[in-house]
Design a protein around this motif. Structure first.
Motif, PDB file in Angstrom:
ATOM      1  N   LEU A  98      20.121 -20.334  42.681  1.00  0.00           N
ATOM      2  CA  LEU A  98      19.948 -19.258  43.653  1.00  0.00           C
ATOM      3  C   LEU A  98      20.298 -17.905  43.055  1.00  0.00           C
ATOM      4  O   LEU A  98      19.628 -16.908  43.300  1.00  0.00           O
ATOM      5  CB  LEU A  98      20.814 -19.534  44.885  1.00  0.00           C
ATOM      6  N   LEU A  99      21.375 -17.878  42.233  1.00  0.00           N
ATOM      7  CA  LEU A  99      21.750 -16.622  41.585  1.00  0.00           C
ATOM      8  C   LEU A  99      20.656 -16.141  40.651  1.00  0.00           C
ATOM      9  O   LEU A  99      20.315 -14.962  40.617  1.00  0.00           O
ATOM     10  CB  LEU A  99      23.052 -16.808  40.815  1.00  0.00           C
ATOM     11  N   LEU A 100      20.091 -17.066  39.882  1.00  0.00           N
ATOM     12  CA  LEU A 100      19.014 -16.697  38.970  1.00  0.00           C
ATOM     13  C   LEU A 100      17.804 -16.205  39.746  1.00  0.00           C
ATOM     14  O   LEU A 100      17.142 -15.242  39.351  1.00  0.00           O
ATOM     15  CB  LEU A 100      18.653 -17.894  38.094  1.00  0.00           C
ATOM     16  N   GLY A 101      17.518 -16.855  40.870  1.00  0.00           N
ATOM     17  CA  GLY A 101      16.407 -16.397  41.683  1.00  0.00           C
ATOM     18  C   GLY A 101      16.625 -14.996  42.221  1.00  0.00           C
ATOM     19  O   GLY A 101      15.684 -14.216  42.348  1.00  0.00           O
ATOM     20  N   SER A 102      17.888 -14.652  42.491  1.00  0.00           N
ATOM     21  CA  SER A 102      18.187 -13.319  43.001  1.00  0.00           C
ATOM     22  C   SER A 102      17.960 -12.234  41.967  1.00  0.00           C
ATOM     23  O   SER A 102      17.890 -11.061  42.299  1.00  0.00           O
ATOM     24  CB  SER A 102      19.636 -13.253  43.494  1.00  0.00           C
ATOM     25  N   LEU A 103      17.823 -12.644  40.690  1.00  0.00           N
ATOM     26  CA  LEU A 103      17.553 -11.659  39.647  1.00  0.00           C
ATOM     27  C   LEU A 103      16.087 -11.230  39.629  1.00  0.00           C
ATOM     28  O   LEU A 103      15.714 -10.344  38.872  1.00  0.00           O
ATOM     29  CB  LEU A 103      17.929 -12.238  38.279  1.00  0.00           C
ATOM     30  N   GLY A 104      15.276 -11.914  40.423  1.00  0.00           N
ATOM     31  CA  GLY A 104      13.880 -11.516  40.503  1.00  0.00           C
ATOM     32  C   GLY A 104      12.953 -12.313  39.620  1.00  0.00           C
ATOM     33  O   GLY A 104      11.784 -11.957  39.473  1.00  0.00           O
ATOM     34  N   PHE A 105      13.428 -13.401  39.003  1.00  0.00           N
ATOM     35  CA  PHE A 105      12.559 -14.223  38.176  1.00  0.00           C
ATOM     36  C   PHE A 105      11.555 -14.957  39.061  1.00  0.00           C
ATOM     37  O   PHE A 105      11.886 -15.451  40.128  1.00  0.00           O
ATOM     38  CB  PHE A 105      13.365 -15.241  37.374  1.00  0.00           C
ATOM     39  N   SER A 106      10.325 -15.070  38.592  1.00  0.00           N
ATOM     40  CA  SER A 106       9.299 -15.753  39.367  1.00  0.00           C
ATOM     41  C   SER A 106       8.796 -17.007  38.669  1.00  0.00           C
ATOM     42  O   SER A 106       7.710 -17.483  38.935  1.00  0.00           O
ATOM     43  CB  SER A 106       8.116 -14.803  39.620  1.00  0.00           C
ATOM     44  N   SER A 107       9.611 -17.530  37.742  1.00  0.00           N
ATOM     45  CA  SER A 107       9.228 -18.757  37.062  1.00  0.00           C
ATOM     46  C   SER A 107       9.449 -19.932  37.988  1.00  0.00           C
ATOM     47  O   SER A 107       9.784 -19.794  39.150  1.00  0.00           O
ATOM     48  CB  SER A 107      10.073 -18.942  35.791  1.00  0.00           C
ATOM     49  N   GLY A 108       9.293 -21.116  37.454  1.00  0.00           N
ATOM     50  CA  GLY A 108       9.465 -22.316  38.260  1.00  0.00           C
ATOM     51  C   GLY A 108      10.909 -22.612  38.587  1.00  0.00           C
ATOM     52  O   GLY A 108      11.221 -23.703  39.038  1.00  0.00           O
ATOM     53  N   GLY A 109      11.825 -21.660  38.375  1.00  0.00           N
ATOM     54  CA  GLY A 109      13.227 -21.859  38.695  1.00  0.00           C
ATOM     55  C   GLY A 109      13.865 -22.887  37.794  1.00  0.00           C
ATOM     56  O   GLY A 109      13.505 -23.048  36.644  1.00  0.00           O
ATOM     57  N   CYS A 110      14.823 -23.638  38.324  1.00  0.00           N
ATOM     58  CA  CYS A 110      15.572 -24.587  37.520  1.00  0.00           C
ATOM     59  C   CYS A 110      14.746 -25.815  37.163  1.00  0.00           C
ATOM     60  O   CYS A 110      15.170 -26.625  36.354  1.00  0.00           O
ATOM     61  CB  CYS A 110      16.844 -25.002  38.239  1.00  0.00           C
ATOM     62  N   ASP A 111      13.585 -25.992  37.773  1.00  0.00           N
ATOM     63  CA  ASP A 111      12.735 -27.129  37.444  1.00  0.00           C
ATOM     64  C   ASP A 111      11.794 -26.812  36.287  1.00  0.00           C
ATOM     65  O   ASP A 111      11.066 -27.676  35.833  1.00  0.00           O
ATOM     66  CB  ASP A 111      11.890 -27.540  38.644  1.00  0.00           C
ATOM     67  N   SER A 112      11.783 -25.576  35.827  1.00  0.00           N
ATOM     68  CA  SER A 112      10.817 -25.172  34.816  1.00  0.00           C
ATOM     69  C   SER A 112      11.431 -25.160  33.435  1.00  0.00           C
ATOM     70  O   SER A 112      12.585 -24.773  33.267  1.00  0.00           O
ATOM     71  CB  SER A 112      10.293 -23.757  35.136  1.00  0.00           C
ATOM     72  N   PRO A 113      10.669 -25.573  32.402  1.00  0.00           N
ATOM     73  CA  PRO A 113      11.191 -25.477  31.040  1.00  0.00           C
ATOM     74  C   PRO A 113      11.377 -24.035  30.600  1.00  0.00           C
ATOM     75  O   PRO A 113      12.033 -23.782  29.596  1.00  0.00           O
ATOM     76  CB  PRO A 113      10.119 -26.193  30.202  1.00  0.00           C
ATOM     77  N   SER A 114      10.795 -23.074  31.350  1.00  0.00           N
ATOM     78  CA  SER A 114      10.998 -21.662  31.038  1.00  0.00           C
ATOM     79  C   SER A 114      11.968 -21.030  32.027  1.00  0.00           C
ATOM     80  O   SER A 114      11.835 -19.873  32.409  1.00  0.00           O
ATOM     81  CB  SER A 114       9.661 -20.922  31.068  1.00  0.00           C
ATOM     82  N   SER A 115      12.945 -21.802  32.478  1.00  0.00           N
ATOM     83  CA  SER A 115      13.913 -21.322  33.459  1.00  0.00           C
ATOM     84  C   SER A 115      14.617 -20.069  32.967  1.00  0.00           C
ATOM     85  O   SER A 115      14.925 -19.939  31.781  1.00  0.00           O
ATOM     86  CB  SER A 115      14.964 -22.403  33.721  1.00  0.00           C
ATOM     87  N   PRO A 116      14.932 -19.109  33.859  1.00  0.00           N
ATOM     88  CA  PRO A 116      15.776 -17.986  33.472  1.00  0.00           C
ATOM     89  C   PRO A 116      17.136 -18.484  33.030  1.00  0.00           C
ATOM     90  O   PRO A 116      17.594 -19.539  33.441  1.00  0.00           O
ATOM     91  CB  PRO A 116      15.860 -17.148  34.750  1.00  0.00           C
ATOM     92  N   GLN A 117      17.799 -17.690  32.200  1.00  0.00           N
ATOM     93  CA  GLN A 117      18.984 -18.155  31.506  1.00  0.00           C
ATOM     94  C   GLN A 117      20.273 -17.551  32.073  1.00  0.00           C
ATOM     95  O   GLN A 117      20.310 -16.369  32.434  1.00  0.00           O
ATOM     96  CB  GLN A 117      18.877 -17.800  30.024  1.00  0.00           C
ATOM     97  N   VAL A 118      21.332 -18.358  32.140  1.00  0.00           N
ATOM     98  CA  VAL A 118      22.620 -17.840  32.584  1.00  0.00           C
ATOM     99  C   VAL A 118      23.317 -17.077  31.458  1.00  0.00           C
ATOM    100  O   VAL A 118      24.148 -16.208  31.708  1.00  0.00           O
ATOM    101  CB  VAL A 118      23.531 -18.963  33.107  1.00  0.00           C
ATOM    102  N   LEU A 119      23.002 -17.422  30.204  1.00  0.00           N
ATOM    103  CA  LEU A 119      23.465 -16.682  29.036  1.00  0.00           C
ATOM    104  C   LEU A 119      22.251 -16.388  28.162  1.00  0.00           C
ATOM    105  O   LEU A 119      21.426 -17.278  27.928  1.00  0.00           O
ATOM    106  CB  LEU A 119      24.476 -17.491  28.215  1.00  0.00           C
ATOM    107  N   SER A 120      22.139 -15.174  27.671  1.00  0.00           N
ATOM    108  CA  SER A 120      21.046 -14.844  26.764  1.00  0.00           C
ATOM    109  C   SER A 120      21.603 -14.139  25.545  1.00  0.00           C
ATOM    110  O   SER A 120      22.563 -13.364  25.631  1.00  0.00           O
ATOM    111  CB  SER A 120      19.998 -13.975  27.457  1.00  0.00           C
ATOM    112  N   GLU A 121      20.998 -14.407  24.391  1.00  0.00           N
ATOM    113  CA  GLU A 121      21.478 -13.791  23.159  1.00  0.00           C
ATOM    114  C   GLU A 121      20.865 -12.409  22.983  1.00  0.00           C
ATOM    115  O   GLU A 121      19.649 -12.236  23.079  1.00  0.00           O
ATOM    116  CB  GLU A 121      21.144 -14.656  21.949  1.00  0.00           C
ATOM    117  N   ILE A 122      21.710 -11.400  22.713  1.00  0.00           N
ATOM    118  CA  ILE A 122      21.236 -10.021  22.540  1.00  0.00           C
ATOM    119  C   ILE A 122      21.707  -9.454  21.201  1.00  0.00           C
ATOM    120  O   ILE A 122      21.752  -8.245  21.025  1.00  0.00           O
ATOM    121  CB  ILE A 122      21.720  -9.124  23.694  1.00  0.00           C
TER     122      ILE A 122
END
Length: 599
Positions: free
Chosen positions: A38-62
């Motif tokens: 739900l938190l990831l969805g609140s970021l505005g991602f429109s991917s398949g959510g946690c069921d998708s292999p391209s799920s948004p990430q809780v940690l990202s390397e920068i």
């Protein structure tokens, strides 16, 4: 007993599970993971959510976009020197006092007097100049990510020894943070001049130790207001007494700590004038040797005195209980935290301390070698500990890996402390040797979610794909690099790149940040706070730079408050024994709490 490694294309199993064979899957998602989705969805991602292999990430390397271009040089030339596998650490610090976190990274160098660049097993190209590096945080870019620039040369820091770890503290009590760098060789003390530069005060301070030292921690052990120092020493290995070691199959491999005599740690009292007195012998610390790798400091038995817990590699750990100013007794065995539940010492590396279960006392987490389990010691409040590694869910999933840097932190700011471990082997892995890997030690990192103080579950790998790529993890530092209210992670890898992992979910929940300032006590390691807010249980947190492995972290206290947005009150238990309350503190911001200005 088997461990399921989840296929990123599959969505039916959310965790690496400790029990069950192929096909053993969770029937339903953990509520904690649903919250993350739900938190990831609140970021505005429109991917398949946690069921998708391209799920948004809780940690990202920068790392690269942030301007960090650093590759650790372990100097290997095929000799398999023991010291090659141990470092490096990392540090978050605000050296220029501008309110954001800067970065310091120890560095190695080519090993062997007769060796040349042509002898390297891993060619090093595109590196900055030799030696440890200092990076200044320049603030956010257009995408609100921090940007760092290398200011090592202008800072005056020249640290070209074979660096191991680093400790951060205010040695002179002038409000500027100083650096102590441990080495395989001579340590260094760098004093902050307050103008962006440092001076080398190693010899004058009395800290010029040339043994193999690892982790170190500044803390005010005698409560006189200045920064004393504890230094972990490892073993009596030098390039001159290097020996060959072998695996059970007779293959040549790296030696372990049992191949060399262990060394006693050292403890120093700050005289208040920038110099230190070695009290190792009179304090009792020098009475026992141990292959020290990790150290944490707190009042573990509630008697008002700071104690020291030391993680020894392959030997019984030490709980140095302070019975009088600079007088210590080892109570680890009687306290239940010297060895594991089976009565066996383990290859303790990283150490972290926090109240994971919300009962008001601090518990110990240790990382260990492949074939062992990471260890959770639960504190009963009086300095007695119970090994709850297996029942907590933190033990079995760690058997495959060798853990180093670690810390308790609240990934999503729900108020429950999670745990991160960076992994990397010290013994060469047969399957990687067979594949032709010249340095076959890389392993993936791990992140476990706290299930309301009851147990832990490893997070779905689809949510943290940055951790799946194997490196040789060593030092890890933790802090809020962009001041947005969540904890980010800096990992320094052995013979590999530094990695900066940004938290993408924590700041979506409510939080409060606390920066404690004493009157005379500029060094407040282990100072405890109680965070009071209607609608949630009391949260207990401590100010802490030290811990993890060879590293130093953001000393500010960051407390997740979940969905509760009401004002907080904070009770601070100051080192002089006084208690002070600070009321009506707004959430979603940092507060400076100065002693004497509360109620």
């Amino acid at each position: 007993m088997s461990i399921i490694i989840r296929d990123l294309q599959s969505t039916s199993n959310l965790f690496v599970t400790p029990d069950g064979g192929p096909g053993c899957q969770l029937e339903a998602r953990s509520p904690r993971v649903l919250v993350l989705c739900l938190l990831l969805g609140s970021l505005g991602f429109s991917s398949g959510g946690c069921d998708s292999p391209s799920s948004p990430q809780v940690l990202s390397e920068i790392t690269r976009s942030a301007g960090l271009h650093f590759w650790h040089d372990n100097g290997m030339t095929g000799e398999l020197y023991f010291c090659e596998t141990v470092g490096p650490g990392s540090a978050f610090l605000d050296f220029d006092g501008d309110g954001d976190l800067d970065i310091f990274l120890p560095q190695g160098h080519l090993l062997g007097e007769s060796k040349t660049e042509a002898d390297r097993i891993l060619p090093i190209t595109g590196l900055p100049s030799a030696g440890a590096r200092l990076y200044r945080n320049e603030g956010p870019d257009q995408e609100q990510n921090p940007r760092f620039i290398d200011v090592t040369e202008s800072s005056g820091i020249v640290a070209t020894g074979y660096g191991m770890g680093c400790a951060v503290g205010d040695v002179e009590g002038d409000g500027d943070v100083d650096l102590y760098l441990t080495c395989f060789g001579s340590d260094q003390l760098w004093i902050n001049q307050g103008d962006g530069t440092f001076r080398d005060q190693t010899i004058l301070s009395g800290l010029g130790d040339d043994r193999w030292n690892t982790s170190a921690i500044f803390s005010d052990f005698d409560r006189d207001g200045d920064a004393d120092l504890y230094v972990c020493s490892y073993v009596d290995f030098t390039l001159q007494n290097h020996k060959q070691c072998f695996t059970d199959s007779s293959a040549v491999d790296y030696c372990g700590p049992s191949s060399y005599p262990p060394l006693p740690d050292r403890i120093y009292r700050n005289r208040g004038d920038g110099t230190f007195e070695d009290l190792t012998s009179s304090s009792g610390i020098g009475a026992a040797s141990g292959a020290g790798l990790g150290v944490i400091c707190s009042d573990l038995d509630g008697d008002g005195e700071l104690d020291i817990y030391v993680a020894n590699d392959g030997m019984a750990n030490r709980l140095w209980r302070q019975v009088a100013p600079f007088r210590f007794e080892d109570t680890a065995l009687l306290g239940g935290c010297a060895v594991n539940r089976d009565g066996m010492p383990e290859a303790s590396m990283g150490a972290s301390l926090a109240d994971f279960d919300g009962d008001g006392d601090e518990d110990i987490f240790l990382t260990h070698l492949t074939g062992e389990t990471n260890t959770l010691y639960r504190n009963d409040g009086e300095g007695r500990f119970d090994d709850q590694s297996s029942r907590s869910g933190l033990g079995i999933p760690s058997r495959r890996w060798t853990g180093f840097g670690t810390a308790w932190f609240d990934l999503d700011n729900d108020g429950w402390l999670d745990v991160f471990i960076t992994n990397g082997a010290v013994k060469r892995m047969d399957e990687r040797v067979a594949a032709g890997d010249p340095y076959p030690l890389a392993q993936p990192d791990q992140l476990f979610l706290n299930q309301q103080g009851q147990n832990f579950q490893e997070i779905d790998s689809a949510l943290v794909q940055a951790l799946a790529r194997p490196f040789i993890g060593r030092g890890a530092a933790f802090g809020d690099i962009d001041n947005d209210g969540d904890t980010d992670i800096l990992v320094n890898n052995n013979a590999g790149p530094v990695r900066l992992l940004m938290n993408r979910v924590g700041s979506k929940s409510s939080w409060i940040g606390l920066d404690l300032m004493g009157t005379e006590q500029q060094n407040l390691e282990g100072v405890r706070c109680e965070i009071l807010q209607q609608g949630i249980p009391v949260r207990y947190r401590s100010r802490r730079r030290g811990g993890s492995y060879l590293s130093s972290s953001d000393p500010r206290i960051l407390v997740g408050l979940g969905s509760v947005e009401d004002q907080c009150s904070v009770v601070v238990h100051w080192p002089d024994g006084s208690d002070e309350i600070f009321s009506t503190l707004e959430v979603r911001r940092y507060h400076v709490l100065s002693q004497g200005q509360g109620e």
